[in-house]
Write a protein that holds these residues in place. Structure first.
Motif, PDB file in Angstrom:
ATOM      1  N   MET A   1     -11.736 -96.367 -25.336  1.00  0.00           N
ATOM      2  CA  MET A   1     -10.412 -96.297 -24.742  1.00  0.00           C
ATOM      3  C   MET A   1      -9.709 -95.005 -25.130  1.00  0.00           C
ATOM      4  O   MET A   1      -9.940 -94.464 -26.217  1.00  0.00           O
ATOM      5  N   ALA A   2      -8.851 -94.516 -24.255  1.00  0.00           N
ATOM      6  CA  ALA A   2      -8.020 -93.360 -24.600  1.00  0.00           C
ATOM      7  C   ALA A   2      -7.098 -93.750 -25.750  1.00  0.00           C
ATOM      8  O   ALA A   2      -6.609 -94.880 -25.811  1.00  0.00           O
ATOM      9  N   TYR A   3      -6.856 -92.797 -26.640  1.00  0.00           N
ATOM     10  CA  TYR A   3      -6.018 -93.089 -27.807  1.00  0.00           C
ATOM     11  C   TYR A   3      -4.642 -93.590 -27.388  1.00  0.00           C
ATOM     12  O   TYR A   3      -4.099 -94.514 -27.994  1.00  0.00           O
ATOM     13  N   SER A   4      -4.084 -92.993 -26.339  1.00  0.00           N
ATOM     14  CA  SER A   4      -2.747 -93.377 -25.890  1.00  0.00           C
ATOM     15  C   SER A   4      -2.694 -94.802 -25.364  1.00  0.00           C
ATOM     16  O   SER A   4      -1.629 -95.433 -25.364  1.00  0.00           O
ATOM     17  N   GLU A   5      -3.832 -95.317 -24.934  1.00  0.00           N
ATOM     18  CA  GLU A   5      -3.878 -96.667 -24.373  1.00  0.00           C
ATOM     19  C   GLU A   5      -4.288 -97.722 -25.397  1.00  0.00           C
ATOM     20  O   GLU A   5      -4.000 -98.910 -25.227  1.00  0.00           O
ATOM     21  N   ALA A   6      -4.993 -97.299 -26.426  1.00  0.00           N
ATOM     22  CA  ALA A   6      -5.478 -98.246 -27.432  1.00  0.00           C
ATOM     23  C   ALA A   6      -4.315 -98.805 -28.238  1.00  0.00           C
ATOM     24  O   ALA A   6      -3.366 -98.093 -28.574  1.00  0.00           O
ATOM     25  N   ARG A   7      -4.401-100.096 -28.547  1.00  0.00           N
ATOM     26  CA  ARG A   7      -3.355-100.771 -29.323  1.00  0.00           C
ATOM     27  C   ARG A   7      -3.979-101.462 -30.529  1.00  0.00           C
ATOM     28  O   ARG A   7      -5.173-101.765 -30.533  1.00  0.00           O
ATOM     29  N   LEU A   8      -3.167-101.710 -31.530  1.00  0.00           N
ATOM     30  CA  LEU A   8      -3.659-102.469 -32.673  1.00  0.00           C
ATOM     31  C   LEU A   8      -4.129-103.845 -32.225  1.00  0.00           C
ATOM     32  O   LEU A   8      -5.069-104.408 -32.811  1.00  0.00           O
ATOM     33  N   LYS A   9      -3.508-104.376 -31.179  1.00  0.00           N
ATOM     34  CA  LYS A   9      -3.924-105.672 -30.645  1.00  0.00           C
ATOM     35  C   LYS A   9      -5.377-105.614 -30.173  1.00  0.00           C
ATOM     36  O   LYS A   9      -6.142-106.564 -30.363  1.00  0.00           O
ATOM     37  N   ASP A  10      -5.766-104.492 -29.560  1.00  0.00           N
ATOM     38  CA  ASP A  10      -7.146-104.340 -29.095  1.00  0.00           C
ATOM     39  C   ASP A  10      -8.116-104.337 -30.276  1.00  0.00           C
ATOM     40  O   ASP A  10      -9.184-104.960 -30.224  1.00  0.00           O
ATOM     41  N   ILE A  11      -7.741-103.620 -31.333  1.00  0.00           N
ATOM     42  CA  ILE A  11      -8.579-103.559 -32.528  1.00  0.00           C
ATOM     43  C   ILE A  11      -8.699-104.939 -33.164  1.00  0.00           C
ATOM     44  O   ILE A  11      -9.783-105.365 -33.575  1.00  0.00           O
ATOM     45  N   ALA A  12      -7.583-105.657 -33.213  1.00  0.00           N
ATOM     46  CA  ALA A  12      -7.588-106.998 -33.794  1.00  0.00           C
ATOM     47  C   ALA A  12      -8.488-107.935 -33.000  1.00  0.00           C
ATOM     48  O   ALA A  12      -9.242-108.734 -33.576  1.00  0.00           O
ATOM     49  N   GLU A  13      -8.435-107.840 -31.678  1.00  0.00           N
ATOM     50  CA  GLU A  13      -9.257-108.718 -30.840  1.00  0.00           C
ATOM     51  C   GLU A  13     -10.737-108.403 -30.986  1.00  0.00           C
ATOM     52  O   GLU A  13     -11.568-109.308 -31.099  1.00  0.00           O
ATOM     53  N   VAL A  14     -11.092-107.125 -30.999  1.00  0.00           N
ATOM     54  CA  VAL A  14     -12.493-106.737 -31.137  1.00  0.00           C
ATOM     55  C   VAL A  14     -13.036-107.153 -32.503  1.00  0.00           C
ATOM     56  O   VAL A  14     -14.174-107.632 -32.621  1.00  0.00           O
ATOM     57  N   GLY A  15     -12.226-106.980 -33.536  1.00  0.00           N
ATOM     58  CA  GLY A  15     -12.671-107.311 -34.886  1.00  0.00           C
ATOM     59  C   GLY A  15     -12.453-108.756 -35.281  1.00  0.00           C
ATOM     60  O   GLY A  15     -12.853-109.165 -36.371  1.00  0.00           O
ATOM     61  N   GLN A  16     -11.793-109.520 -34.383  1.00  0.00           N
ATOM     62  CA  GLN A  16     -11.466-110.919 -34.665  1.00  0.00           C
ATOM     63  C   GLN A  16     -10.712-111.051 -35.988  1.00  0.00           C
ATOM     64  O   GLN A  16     -11.038-111.851 -36.857  1.00  0.00           O
ATOM     65  N   ILE A  17      -9.688-110.204 -36.104  1.00  0.00           N
ATOM     66  CA  ILE A  17      -8.829-110.196 -37.280  1.00  0.00           C
ATOM     67  C   ILE A  17      -7.381-110.149 -36.810  1.00  0.00           C
ATOM     68  O   ILE A  17      -7.109-109.882 -35.642  1.00  0.00           O
ATOM     69  N   SER A  18      -6.461-110.404 -37.707  1.00  0.00           N
ATOM     70  CA  SER A  18      -5.052-110.404 -37.324  1.00  0.00           C
ATOM     71  C   SER A  18      -4.472-108.990 -37.360  1.00  0.00           C
ATOM     72  O   SER A  18      -4.956-108.131 -38.109  1.00  0.00           O
TER      73      SER A  18
ATOM     74  N   LEU B   1     -18.581 -95.922 -35.643  1.00  0.00           N
ATOM     75  CA  LEU B   1     -17.467 -95.231 -36.291  1.00  0.00           C
ATOM     76  C   LEU B   1     -17.490 -93.746 -35.976  1.00  0.00           C
ATOM     77  O   LEU B   1     -16.453 -93.134 -35.713  1.00  0.00           O
ATOM     78  N   VAL B   2     -18.669 -93.168 -35.992  1.00  0.00           N
ATOM     79  CA  VAL B   2     -18.810 -91.756 -35.648  1.00  0.00           C
ATOM     80  C   VAL B   2     -18.472 -91.542 -34.176  1.00  0.00           C
ATOM     81  O   VAL B   2     -17.815 -90.568 -33.810  1.00  0.00           O
ATOM     82  N   GLN B   3     -18.896 -92.457 -33.325  1.00  0.00           N
ATOM     83  CA  GLN B   3     -18.566 -92.374 -31.901  1.00  0.00           C
ATOM     84  C   GLN B   3     -17.054 -92.407 -31.687  1.00  0.00           C
ATOM     85  O   GLN B   3     -16.502 -91.618 -30.914  1.00  0.00           O
ATOM     86  N   GLY B   4     -16.385 -93.306 -32.397  1.00  0.00           N
ATOM     87  CA  GLY B   4     -14.932 -93.379 -32.290  1.00  0.00           C
ATOM     88  C   GLY B   4     -14.264 -92.107 -32.769  1.00  0.00           C
ATOM     89  O   GLY B   4     -13.308 -91.624 -32.151  1.00  0.00           O
ATOM     90  N   GLY B   5     -14.782 -91.531 -33.865  1.00  0.00           N
ATOM     91  CA  GLY B   5     -14.225 -90.286 -34.376  1.00  0.00           C
ATOM     92  C   GLY B   5     -14.395 -89.144 -33.396  1.00  0.00           C
ATOM     93  O   GLY B   5     -13.497 -88.316 -33.217  1.00  0.00           O
ATOM     94  N   ILE B   6     -15.551 -89.086 -32.744  1.00  0.00           N
ATOM     95  CA  ILE B   6     -15.808 -88.026 -31.766  1.00  0.00           C
ATOM     96  C   ILE B   6     -14.819 -88.117 -30.615  1.00  0.00           C
ATOM     97  O   ILE B   6     -14.247 -87.109 -30.180  1.00  0.00           O
ATOM     98  N   GLN B   7     -14.605 -89.326 -30.123  1.00  0.00           N
ATOM     99  CA  GLN B   7     -13.669 -89.489 -29.012  1.00  0.00           C
ATOM    100  C   GLN B   7     -12.241 -89.141 -29.425  1.00  0.00           C
ATOM    101  O   GLN B   7     -11.489 -88.531 -28.662  1.00  0.00           O
ATOM    102  N   LEU B   8     -11.862 -89.499 -30.634  1.00  0.00           N
ATOM    103  CA  LEU B   8     -10.537 -89.132 -31.134  1.00  0.00           C
ATOM    104  C   LEU B   8     -10.386 -87.625 -31.229  1.00  0.00           C
ATOM    105  O   LEU B   8      -9.331 -87.067 -30.914  1.00  0.00           O
ATOM    106  N   ALA B   9     -11.442 -86.956 -31.674  1.00  0.00           N
ATOM    107  CA  ALA B   9     -11.391 -85.509 -31.855  1.00  0.00           C
ATOM    108  C   ALA B   9     -11.186 -84.768 -30.545  1.00  0.00           C
ATOM    109  O   ALA B   9     -10.698 -83.633 -30.539  1.00  0.00           O
ATOM    110  N   MET B  10     -11.529 -85.396 -29.439  1.00  0.00           N
ATOM    111  CA  MET B  10     -11.429 -84.745 -28.135  1.00  0.00           C
ATOM    112  C   MET B  10     -10.092 -84.998 -27.447  1.00  0.00           C
ATOM    113  O   MET B  10      -9.885 -84.564 -26.320  1.00  0.00           O
ATOM    114  N   GLN B  11      -9.180 -85.675 -28.148  1.00  0.00           N
ATOM    115  CA  GLN B  11      -7.898 -86.019 -27.551  1.00  0.00           C
ATOM    116  C   GLN B  11      -6.758 -85.403 -28.358  1.00  0.00           C
ATOM    117  O   GLN B  11      -6.452 -85.855 -29.457  1.00  0.00           O
TER     118      GLN B  11
END
Length: 204
Positions: free
Chosen positions: A32-49, A109-119
């Motif tokens: 996801m684009a950084y501007s669109e990603a939410r903590l809610k998305d991270i919580a849902e993917v990780g099944q955490i609060s 994690l590396v994939q996520g970092g790469i995408q962040l670096a490009m934004q």
């Protein structure tokens, strides 16, 4: 990272929770684009609060910074492993490129970092560019090592060559990301390495 999270990180459960958050964040930021990603998305993917994310890291910027730091650490480890031993400078250089491509294809994690670096909108320019600056510096050192041991044809400007090779690898990453989410990257880089070898040995 908060004071509470620093204490929690020393406990086995806290370490595992932070790991789960980072992996979930890597998956989200890689897709996801950084501007669109939410903590809610991270919580849902990780099944955490979401509260757990705030407790261990803080806001979205803090989580993104942690992902980038993890990317840097993992890439540095691979760089160190790929360039150790008694191989020639050229072989170490090619091993570096192939090893990094394997890491990228497998590590979310590396994939996520790469995408962040490009934004640019992340506002984390210093953190996001660090792995690539290190990559260029190491490539330059290995080219010079190769010139010294005779495995690399003498080059007038090893810095420019290192930058060009790194940019070639980054371009290969980008194509692989678009084509199949990095799955083909190791194979693509292996083919690029054969070309790089011919270029650096003067076609030998």
């Amino acid at each position: 990272m908060s004071d509470n999270s620093a204490v929690a990180a020393k406990r086995p459960h806290g370490i595992e929770t932070q790991r789960s958050i980072l992996l979930a964040a890597g998956r989200v930021f890689s897709r996801m684009a950084y501007s669109e990603a939410r903590l809610k998305d991270i919580a849902e993917v990780g099944q955490i609060s979401q509260g757990s994310i705030y407790f261990h890291f803080g806001n979205k910027d803090d989580v993104a910074r942690a992902v980038l730091n993890a990317q840097t650490e993992r890439m540095k480890l691979v760089m160190d492993e790929a360039t150790s031993g008694e191989a020639t400078g050229l072989d170490k250089l090619l091993s570096l490129f192939v090893s990094i491509s394997e890491l990228i294809s497998e590590d979310v994690l590396v994939q996520g970092g790469i995408q962040l670096a490009m934004q640019a909108e992340t506002g984390l320019t210093t953190e996001s560019s660090a792995p690539y600056r290190e990559w260029i510096a190491l490539a330059e050192a290995l080219i010079n090592e190769g010139i010294g041991d005779g495995s690399v044809h003498p080059i007038a400007d090893s810095r420019t060559t290192a930058e060009a090779l790194t940019q070639l690898c980054i371009g290969t990453q980008a194509v692989s990301r678009l084509e199949d989410e990095w799955r083909s990257l190791p194979d693509r880089m292996a083919k690029q390495s054969a070309i790089i070898r011919r270029l650096l040995t003067g076609g030998q």
